[in-house]
Scaffold this active site. Sequence first.
Site, mmCIF file in Angstrom:
data_model
loop_
_atom_site.group_PDB
_atom_site.id
_atom_site.type_symbol
_atom_site.label_atom_id
_atom_site.label_comp_id
_atom_site.label_asym_id
_atom_site.label_seq_id
_atom_site.Cartn_x
_atom_site.Cartn_y
_atom_site.Cartn_z
ATOM 1 N N GLU A 14 11.736 -0.338 5.392
ATOM 2 C CA GLU A 14 12.675 -1.468 5.246
ATOM 3 C C GLU A 14 11.970 -2.826 5.179
ATOM 4 O O GLU A 14 12.502 -3.759 4.597
ATOM 5 C CB GLU A 14 13.689 -1.461 6.399
ATOM 6 C CG GLU A 14 14.828 -0.471 6.209
ATOM 7 C CD GLU A 14 15.710 -0.768 4.989
ATOM 8 O OE1 GLU A 14 16.018 -1.942 4.760
ATOM 9 O OE2 GLU A 14 16.063 0.183 4.278
ATOM 10 N N GLN A 53 5.802 -11.663 7.162
ATOM 11 C CA GLN A 53 5.290 -12.381 8.338
ATOM 12 C C GLN A 53 4.616 -11.411 9.318
ATOM 13 O O GLN A 53 3.788 -11.791 10.121
ATOM 14 C CB GLN A 53 6.448 -13.125 9.026
ATOM 15 C CG GLN A 53 6.072 -13.947 10.248
ATOM 16 C CD GLN A 53 4.999 -14.977 9.937
ATOM 17 O OE1 GLN A 53 4.991 -15.586 8.872
ATOM 18 N NE2 GLN A 53 4.077 -15.164 10.874
ATOM 19 N N LYS A 54 4.969 -10.132 9.210
ATOM 20 C CA LYS A 54 4.375 -9.098 10.065
ATOM 21 C C LYS A 54 2.843 -9.200 10.041
ATOM 22 O O LYS A 54 2.185 -9.047 11.056
ATOM 23 C CB LYS A 54 4.839 -7.727 9.550
ATOM 24 C CG LYS A 54 3.965 -6.567 9.839
ATOM 25 C CD LYS A 54 4.349 -5.946 11.132
ATOM 26 C CE LYS A 54 3.493 -4.780 11.569
ATOM 27 N NZ LYS A 54 2.513 -4.290 10.700
ATOM 28 N N LEU A 102 6.640 3.065 1.706
ATOM 29 C CA LEU A 102 7.575 1.939 1.799
ATOM 30 C C LEU A 102 8.630 2.164 2.878
ATOM 31 O O LEU A 102 9.171 3.258 3.032
ATOM 32 C CB LEU A 102 8.255 1.722 0.442
ATOM 33 C CG LEU A 102 7.297 1.471 -0.731
ATOM 34 C CD1 LEU A 102 8.083 1.287 -2.028
ATOM 35 C CD2 LEU A 102 6.412 0.249 -0.482
ATOM 36 N N ARG A 133 2.044 2.520 9.414
ATOM 37 C CA ARG A 133 1.226 3.202 10.420
ATOM 38 C C ARG A 133 2.067 3.726 11.592
ATOM 39 O O ARG A 133 1.565 4.520 12.381
ATOM 40 C CB ARG A 133 0.100 2.292 10.929
ATOM 41 C CG ARG A 133 -0.980 2.061 9.883
ATOM 42 C CD ARG A 133 -2.233 1.433 10.462
ATOM 43 N NE ARG A 133 -3.337 1.470 9.521
ATOM 44 C CZ ARG A 133 -3.658 0.472 8.678
ATOM 45 N NH1 ARG A 133 -2.955 -0.652 8.693
ATOM 46 N NH2 ARG A 133 -4.679 0.600 7.845
ATOM 47 N N HIS A 167 9.082 -3.477 3.631
ATOM 48 C CA HIS A 167 8.722 -3.635 2.216
ATOM 49 C C HIS A 167 9.979 -3.907 1.382
ATOM 50 O O HIS A 167 9.972 -4.750 0.490
ATOM 51 C CB HIS A 167 8.075 -2.361 1.667
ATOM 52 C CG HIS A 167 6.784 -1.975 2.324
ATOM 53 N ND1 HIS A 167 6.656 -0.849 3.107
ATOM 54 C CD2 HIS A 167 5.562 -2.548 2.312
ATOM 55 C CE1 HIS A 167 5.407 -0.744 3.529
ATOM 56 N NE2 HIS A 167 4.715 -1.760 3.067
ATOM 57 N N MET A 196 0.843 -1.202 0.000
ATOM 58 C CA MET A 196 0.000 0.000 0.000
ATOM 59 C C MET A 196 0.883 1.258 0.000
ATOM 60 O O MET A 196 0.414 2.358 0.305
ATOM 61 C CB MET A 196 -0.928 -0.003 1.211
ATOM 62 C CG MET A 196 -1.907 -1.175 1.186
ATOM 63 S SD MET A 196 -3.421 -0.868 2.088
ATOM 64 C CE MET A 196 -2.787 -0.617 3.727
HETATM 65 P P1 AMP Z 1 1.365 -3.026 3.441
HETATM 66 O O1 AMP Z 1 1.948 -1.941 2.584
HETATM 67 O O2 AMP Z 1 1.275 -2.663 4.876
HETATM 68 O O3 AMP Z 1 0.097 -3.600 2.869
HETATM 69 O O4 AMP Z 1 2.415 -4.214 3.388
HETATM 70 C C1 AMP Z 1 2.837 -4.773 2.168
HETATM 71 C C2 AMP Z 1 3.620 -6.020 2.460
HETATM 72 O O5 AMP Z 1 4.752 -5.709 3.258
HETATM 73 C C3 AMP Z 1 2.799 -7.062 3.253
HETATM 74 O O6 AMP Z 1 3.058 -8.356 2.757
HETATM 75 C C4 AMP Z 1 3.330 -6.903 4.660
HETATM 76 O O7 AMP Z 1 3.225 -8.067 5.437
HETATM 77 C C5 AMP Z 1 4.791 -6.555 4.386
HETATM 78 N N1 AMP Z 1 5.379 -5.880 5.547
HETATM 79 C C6 AMP Z 1 4.881 -4.804 6.202
HETATM 80 N N2 AMP Z 1 5.658 -4.497 7.264
HETATM 81 C C7 AMP Z 1 6.655 -5.408 7.280
HETATM 82 C C8 AMP Z 1 7.772 -5.641 8.140
HETATM 83 N N3 AMP Z 1 8.019 -4.865 9.196
HETATM 84 N N4 AMP Z 1 8.584 -6.673 7.858
HETATM 85 C C9 AMP Z 1 8.343 -7.479 6.789
HETATM 86 N N5 AMP Z 1 7.315 -7.310 5.940
HETATM 87 C C10 AMP Z 1 6.481 -6.299 6.176
#
Ligand code: AMP
Length: 281
Positions: A35, A148-149, A33, A187, A37, A30
């Site tokens: 670390e 995995q988050k 970005l 967030r 991502h 989303m």
């Molecule tokens: P989001 O932009 O929050 O939808 O996240 C996109 C992808 O990045 C999803 O697969 C999340 O699980 C992954 N992600 C988000 N935060 C982390 C993190 N701290 N460590 C590893 N992957 C993450």
Amino acid sequence: MKVIRNIKEMAEVAKKHRQRRKSIGLVPTMGALHEGHLSLIRQARRENVFVVVSIFVNPAQFGPKEDLKSYPRPFKNDLASCLKEGVDIIFYPKARQMYPEGYKTYVEVKNLSGLLCAKSRPGHFKGVATIVTKFFNIVQPDSAYFGQKDAQQAVIIKKMVKDLNIPVKIQVLPTVREKSGLAMSSRNLYLKKEERGRATALYEALYKAKNLINLGSKDCQAIITQMKNIMIRRGVTRIDYISIVDMENLLPIKKIKGKVLIALAVWIGKTRLIDNTIVRL
Ligand code: AMP
């Protein structure tokens, strides 16, 4: 690197690469970005000839009272990050393209969607499963990379791909954390300085649970109580859930055995934060 906003163009570019037998890696995000991502993008870069990063704040996965409007959208920064990581395409569609008027079709993974985060975010995983399916159909990647988050999301996507025979390899990579232990999240940008300090309680509680289990604790309720105590001591009082569940069906377990997921969600101020850890006995 190219930014593509149009679905048809994205599908055509991906098809060309497929025809040349070039492996395609997709990283759905989303944006905003960080670390976490970037770790997914780097893995996709190592494993594929062609890397697509989607940036789309998906309205279908936000509840009516959630932060869809205020969700951070620093597109220029994201562009620079993707360029630096050698991304080939940023797929950056508009909401109206993904959900045109009269849109009616949703994907739901039954049972898994009623637990953990889904209780306080009804419809969230239906929105996630739907948008990921749409991206899979448009890009048709060989592999897709998730963190995995978002443990429940990863379990749901894996199940969906298996049940619907979607030919994409799902890779789930470890949670990237700040030095303090706080899991990186877009967030986290919402957190005030004092809140950011309190937010390290999530990691502290997970760390405590791991230690207790390593020392021989098996009773999940007792472990959860100790985790709650840490939260409250650290001033994190609005706990959505702290759960110890089976890794595959996400159902709560009573005794630690095999591979389990310890997951939690809390509110700090106006920000809902999640974190988790996997324990193997
Ligand atoms: P989001 O932009 O929050 O939808 O996240 C996109 C992808 O990045 C999803 O697969 C999340 O699980 C992954 N992600 C988000 N935060 C982390 C993190 N701290 N460590 C590893 N992957 C993450």
